[in-house]
Design an enzyme around this catalytic site. Sequence first.
Site, PDB file in Angstrom:
ATOM      1  N   ASN A  89      -6.191   9.689   8.969  1.00  0.00           N
ATOM      2  CA  ASN A  89      -7.231   9.582  10.003  1.00  0.00           C
ATOM      3  C   ASN A  89      -7.788  10.961  10.352  1.00  0.00           C
ATOM      4  O   ASN A  89      -8.988  11.148  10.483  1.00  0.00           O
ATOM      5  CB  ASN A  89      -6.650   8.917  11.256  1.00  0.00           C
ATOM      6  CG  ASN A  89      -6.445   7.429  11.056  1.00  0.00           C
ATOM      7  OD1 ASN A  89      -7.396   6.665  10.984  1.00  0.00           O
ATOM      8  ND2 ASN A  89      -5.189   7.008  10.932  1.00  0.00           N
ATOM      9  N   LYS A 128      -6.483   2.435   3.573  1.00  0.00           N
ATOM     10  CA  LYS A 128      -7.352   2.042   4.687  1.00  0.00           C
ATOM     11  C   LYS A 128      -7.052   2.841   5.945  1.00  0.00           C
ATOM     12  O   LYS A 128      -5.886   3.032   6.300  1.00  0.00           O
ATOM     13  CB  LYS A 128      -7.149   0.542   4.998  1.00  0.00           C
ATOM     14  CG  LYS A 128      -7.463  -0.379   3.837  1.00  0.00           C
ATOM     15  CD  LYS A 128      -8.959  -0.471   3.592  1.00  0.00           C
ATOM     16  CE  LYS A 128      -9.259  -1.341   2.383  1.00  0.00           C
ATOM     17  NZ  LYS A 128     -10.632  -1.170   1.900  1.00  0.00           N
ATOM     18  N   LYS A 139      -1.853   6.220  18.656  1.00  0.00           N
ATOM     19  CA  LYS A 139      -1.855   7.593  18.121  1.00  0.00           C
ATOM     20  C   LYS A 139      -2.894   7.762  17.008  1.00  0.00           C
ATOM     21  O   LYS A 139      -3.373   8.870  16.760  1.00  0.00           O
ATOM     22  CB  LYS A 139      -0.446   8.023  17.690  1.00  0.00           C
ATOM     23  CG  LYS A 139       0.155   7.239  16.520  1.00  0.00           C
ATOM     24  CD  LYS A 139      -0.229   7.775  15.169  1.00  0.00           C
ATOM     25  CE  LYS A 139       0.172   6.816  14.066  1.00  0.00           C
ATOM     26  NZ  LYS A 139      -0.336   7.209  12.750  1.00  0.00           N
ATOM     27  N   GLY A 163       0.847  -1.193   0.000  1.00  0.00           N
ATOM     28  CA  GLY A 163       0.000   0.000   0.000  1.00  0.00           C
ATOM     29  C   GLY A 163       0.881   1.241   0.000  1.00  0.00           C
ATOM     30  O   GLY A 163       2.030   1.234  -0.474  1.00  0.00           O
TER      31      GLY A 163
HETATM   32  N1  LIG Z   1       0.571   5.343   4.847  1.00  0.00           N
HETATM   33  C1  LIG Z   1       1.305   5.862   5.806  1.00  0.00           C
HETATM   34  O1  LIG Z   1       1.646   7.058   5.782  1.00  0.00           O
HETATM   35  C2  LIG Z   1       1.797   4.986   6.926  1.00  0.00           C
HETATM   36  C3  LIG Z   1       2.933   5.373   7.625  1.00  0.00           C
HETATM   37  C4  LIG Z   1       3.398   4.585   8.676  1.00  0.00           C
HETATM   38  C5  LIG Z   1       2.717   3.424   9.008  1.00  0.00           C
HETATM   39  N2  LIG Z   1       1.638   3.063   8.294  1.00  0.00           N
HETATM   40  C6  LIG Z   1       0.985   1.800   8.681  1.00  0.00           C
HETATM   41  O2  LIG Z   1       1.366   0.804   7.734  1.00  0.00           O
HETATM   42  C7  LIG Z   1       0.309  -0.154   7.597  1.00  0.00           C
HETATM   43  C8  LIG Z   1       0.003  -0.322   6.121  1.00  0.00           C
HETATM   44  O3  LIG Z   1      -0.435   0.912   5.616  1.00  0.00           O
HETATM   45  P1  LIG Z   1      -0.323   1.310   4.075  1.00  0.00           P
HETATM   46  O4  LIG Z   1      -0.402   2.808   4.048  1.00  0.00           O
HETATM   47  O5  LIG Z   1       0.830   0.647   3.426  1.00  0.00           O
HETATM   48  O6  LIG Z   1      -1.647   0.649   3.462  1.00  0.00           O
HETATM   49  P2  LIG Z   1      -2.851   1.390   2.709  1.00  0.00           P
HETATM   50  O7  LIG Z   1      -3.644   2.188   3.673  1.00  0.00           O
HETATM   51  O8  LIG Z   1      -2.330   2.059   1.505  1.00  0.00           O
HETATM   52  O9  LIG Z   1      -3.801   0.142   2.369  1.00  0.00           O
HETATM   53  C9  LIG Z   1      -4.006  -0.373   1.132  1.00  0.00           C
HETATM   54  C10 LIG Z   1      -3.375  -1.739   0.988  1.00  0.00           C
HETATM   55  O10 LIG Z   1      -4.266  -2.740   1.493  1.00  0.00           O
HETATM   56  C11 LIG Z   1      -4.322  -3.785   0.522  1.00  0.00           C
HETATM   57  N3  LIG Z   1      -5.539  -4.564   0.653  1.00  0.00           N
HETATM   58  C12 LIG Z   1      -6.801  -4.213   0.294  1.00  0.00           C
HETATM   59  N4  LIG Z   1      -7.650  -5.228   0.562  1.00  0.00           N
HETATM   60  C13 LIG Z   1      -6.901  -6.222   1.104  1.00  0.00           C
HETATM   61  C14 LIG Z   1      -7.201  -7.512   1.598  1.00  0.00           C
HETATM   62  N5  LIG Z   1      -8.460  -7.989   1.611  1.00  0.00           N
HETATM   63  N6  LIG Z   1      -6.195  -8.263   2.103  1.00  0.00           N
HETATM   64  C15 LIG Z   1      -4.942  -7.791   2.118  1.00  0.00           C
HETATM   65  N7  LIG Z   1      -4.582  -6.572   1.666  1.00  0.00           N
HETATM   66  C16 LIG Z   1      -5.578  -5.799   1.164  1.00  0.00           C
HETATM   67  C17 LIG Z   1      -4.236  -3.043  -0.791  1.00  0.00           C
HETATM   68  O11 LIG Z   1      -3.888  -3.919  -1.824  1.00  0.00           O
HETATM   69  C18 LIG Z   1      -3.116  -2.045  -0.475  1.00  0.00           C
HETATM   70  O12 LIG Z   1      -1.878  -2.616  -0.655  1.00  0.00           O
HETATM   71  C19 LIG Z   1      -0.847   0.372   8.432  1.00  0.00           C
HETATM   72  O13 LIG Z   1      -0.903  -0.284   9.667  1.00  0.00           O
HETATM   73  C20 LIG Z   1      -0.516   1.842   8.637  1.00  0.00           C
HETATM   74  O14 LIG Z   1      -1.022   2.366   9.859  1.00  0.00           O
HETATM   75  C21 LIG Z   1       1.161   3.803   7.254  1.00  0.00           C
HETATM   76  O1  LIG Z   2      -2.198   8.652   7.529  1.00  0.00           O
HETATM   77  P1  LIG Z   2      -2.379   8.006   8.875  1.00  0.00           P
HETATM   78  O2  LIG Z   2      -3.336   8.745   9.742  1.00  0.00           O
HETATM   79  O3  LIG Z   2      -2.703   6.534   8.726  1.00  0.00           O
HETATM   80  O4  LIG Z   2      -0.969   8.093   9.597  1.00  0.00           O
HETATM   81  C1  LIG Z   2       0.190   7.782   8.869  1.00  0.00           C
HETATM   82  C2  LIG Z   2       1.362   7.358   9.719  1.00  0.00           C
HETATM   83  O5  LIG Z   2       1.019   6.410  10.676  1.00  0.00           O
HETATM   84  C3  LIG Z   2       2.146   8.499  10.286  1.00  0.00           C
HETATM   85  O6  LIG Z   2       3.319   8.018  10.910  1.00  0.00           O
END
Ligand SMILES: NC(=O)c1ccc[n+]([C@@H]2O[C@H](COP(=O)([O-])OP(=O)(O)OC[C@H]3O[C@@H](n4cnc5c(N)ncnc54)[C@H](O)[C@@H]3O)[C@@H](O)[C@H]2O)c1
Ligand SMILES: O=P(O)(O)OC[C@H](O)CO
Length: 357
Positions: A272, A298, A207, A13
């Site tokens: 969020n 998501k 958070k 993602g």
């Molecule tokens: N995006 C950010 O800025 C960020 C930063 C730090 C941490 N995180 C954390 O990293 C984690 C992943 O976040 P992200 O931003 O990479 O994801 P995202 O929010 O972009 O989610 C989309 C992903 O979910 C997948 N998906 C959809 N349906 C699915 C299913 N049924 N089964 C499995 N996968 C499915 C999609 O293919 C895509 O890869 C989360 O816990 C988030 O809190 C995100």
């Molecule tokens: O975009 P959010 O709210 O899922 O937050 C992204 C990351 O967790 C920030 O570190």
Amino acid sequence: MASKKKVCVVGSGNWGSAIAKIVGNNVLAQTDPFDTEVRMWVFEETVEGRKLTEIINNDHVNVKYLPGIQLPKNVVAIPDVKDAAENADILIFVLPHQFVRGVCKQLDGKVNPGAIAVSLIKGFDVADGGGILLISDVIREMLKIPCAALMGANIANEVAKENYCEATIGIKVKEHGPLLKDLFQTDYFRIVVCDDETTVEVCGALKNIVAVGAGFADGLGYGDNTKAAVIRLGLMEMIKFCEVFYPESNQSTFLESCGVADLVTTCYGGRNRKVAEAFVKTGKSIEALEAEMLNGQKLQGPPTAYEVNYMLKNKKMEDRFPLFTAIHNICKGNLEVQKFMDCLKNHPEHMSPNPRL
Ligand SMILES: NC(=O)c1ccc[n+]([C@@H]2O[C@H](COP(=O)([O-])OP(=O)(O)OC[C@H]3O[C@@H](n4cnc5c(N)ncnc54)[C@H](O)[C@@H]3O)[C@@H](O)[C@H]2O)c1
Ligand SMILES: O=P(O)(O)OC[C@H](O)CO
């Protein structure tokens, strides 16, 4: 000669793709000890008539989840998670937390028994008997491998543009620290390793609940002072949550990037916050806005608020965490968002006698 360490990114993602860029470049720069190919599991979908894996492998861009960012060519997109993880020595779990059990189930019995995992996933898992589990616990228990956590003030789009930031790696096994630091650190992504893995992970999960509250305050039209109050009261509940449920937790961990820094960045720049503000302004449901505003990404805050509330309700402790509780009830439509300000005004932090005096 020891064989090269193979790395697999489980998830692709917004953050998964940004981290694949970092790790892909780092293994090319450190061919000892790392294998130069990084496999990335992609939940397959069709984007403008083409498979997403095909787009990533040919054009080296995840056009849906991290558009405009070139991924290194050694990052190989694979649609079957078992194929992606086969023979991997380091598994980087980075997917929305609601999908982690389903993915681990597919990997059950398929991962290299000597592998280590690192979770970048923010959220909890609800457990039988009214409690919650850390996501790293789910990975450890289902795959029977050790698991570290990487969390921090890391909005993926900014990291992908190589804007300076920091992150925290929490470890339980000392030897994993230097290896994981080498895998993730760059000149723009600076890592601190600490041995308080649990607090690192709990901060990352909680958070996101506070960020929903920050979005409510923004949506209601309040300014930065109010948001600072949400952040402070949220931080106090995060600390209390660790004191009550994870007494081994070390308060100094809150001063690492995974703590206060992530709380601040999420409450200003995260998804969020953005969706929660729109929830107040439009009156639409969180689910509808997630679909409308995030193009498949998501939200982690509302489900995490539910998971925390599931435990607090079972333990009859909702009143000790009124901010977390109000945010959950507002998301679920059980409390009007206008009542959020009452929650702030009547927070036990303001009651006399001050519990800290
Ligand atoms: N995006 C950010 O800025 C960020 C930063 C730090 C941490 N995180 C954390 O990293 C984690 C992943 O976040 P992200 O931003 O990479 O994801 P995202 O929010 O972009 O989610 C989309 C992903 O979910 C997948 N998906 C959809 N349906 C699915 C299913 N049924 N089964 C499995 N996968 C499915 C999609 O293919 C895509 O890869 C989360 O816990 C988030 O809190 C995100
Ligand atoms: O975009 P959010 O709210 O899922 O937050 C992204 C990351 O967790 C920030 O570190």
